[in-house]
Scaffold this motif. Structure first.
Motif, PDB file in Angstrom:
ATOM      1  N   GLY A  35       0.791  -1.222   0.000  1.00 22.94           N
ATOM      2  CA  GLY A  35       0.000   0.000   0.000  1.00 22.94           C
ATOM      3  C   GLY A  35       0.823   1.272   0.000  1.00 22.94           C
ATOM      4  N   SER A  36       2.129   1.162   0.155  1.00 26.41           N
ATOM      5  CA  SER A  36       2.955   2.373   0.138  1.00 26.41           C
ATOM      6  C   SER A  36       2.979   2.954  -1.277  1.00 26.41           C
ATOM      7  N   ILE A  37       3.181   4.258  -1.309  1.00 30.45           N
ATOM      8  CA  ILE A  37       3.134   4.999  -2.578  1.00 30.45           C
ATOM      9  C   ILE A  37       4.485   5.662  -2.807  1.00 30.45           C
ATOM     10  N   SER A  38       4.932   5.625  -4.052  1.00 28.02           N
ATOM     11  CA  SER A  38       6.192   6.274  -4.409  1.00 28.02           C
ATOM     12  C   SER A  38       6.065   6.795  -5.845  1.00 28.02           C
ATOM     13  N   VAL A  39       7.052   7.586  -6.248  1.00 33.10           N
ATOM     14  CA  VAL A  39       7.113   8.029  -7.634  1.00 33.10           C
ATOM     15  C   VAL A  39       7.716   6.882  -8.437  1.00 33.10           C
TER      16      VAL A  39
END
Length: 146
Positions: A138-142
């Motif tokens: 669920g983590s978000i990154s570019v």
């Protein structure tokens, strides 16, 4: 030409390597609002870039996005499924090709909103498109900027 030389020619032709069979296009299932025209333009963009696209109208995009792990603030105009990955919004093919080549442990990539100049959208590109990645946790990154 004698019968023997015709047979030799035919046998030689049969022994030549056959050209490699062309790979089948990558299948994309694109879920979109029934009234959305830019989604149809995005599907046409994918087809022009070698993808086979099955467009499926739905009134349940928000639910589908949440099930794919895409949070509301990263929603795109539509959601596609490509080889097990969710692709939200007007993501350029460069990002999709990178995703399929690298096969990172992600649930989705998304280009939030409907940026001007993005594939399938009208207008002129105003700034680089920042594609976000949603990891399995669920983590978000570019993911990348194009």
């Amino acid at each position: 030409m004698t019968s023997l030389s015709r047979r030799a020619t035919l046998l030689a032709a049969l022994c030549l390597p056959l050209p490699a069979l062309a790979e089948a296009p990558t299948q994309v299932t694109l879920h979109k609002s029934p009234q959305c025209g830019c989604c149809e333009d995005y599907a046409a963009y994918l087809r022009r870039n070698g993808f086979a696209v099955d467009v499926r109208p739905t009134h349940d995009l928000a639910t589908m996005s949440r099930e794919a792990g895409v949070p509301e603030e990263l929603d795109g105009c539509h959601i596609a499924v490509v080889e097990g990955y969710a692709v939200g919004g007007h993501v350029p093919v460069e990002a999709i090709r990178r995703l399929l080549a690298e096969r990172p442990p992600l649930r989705a990539i998304t280009l939030p909103g409907m940026p001007l100049g993005s594939p399938g959208m009208g207008g002129r590109k105003q700034e680089p498109f920042t594609i976000r990645a949603v990891a399995k946790d669920g983590s978000i990154s570019v993911y990348m900027a194009i």
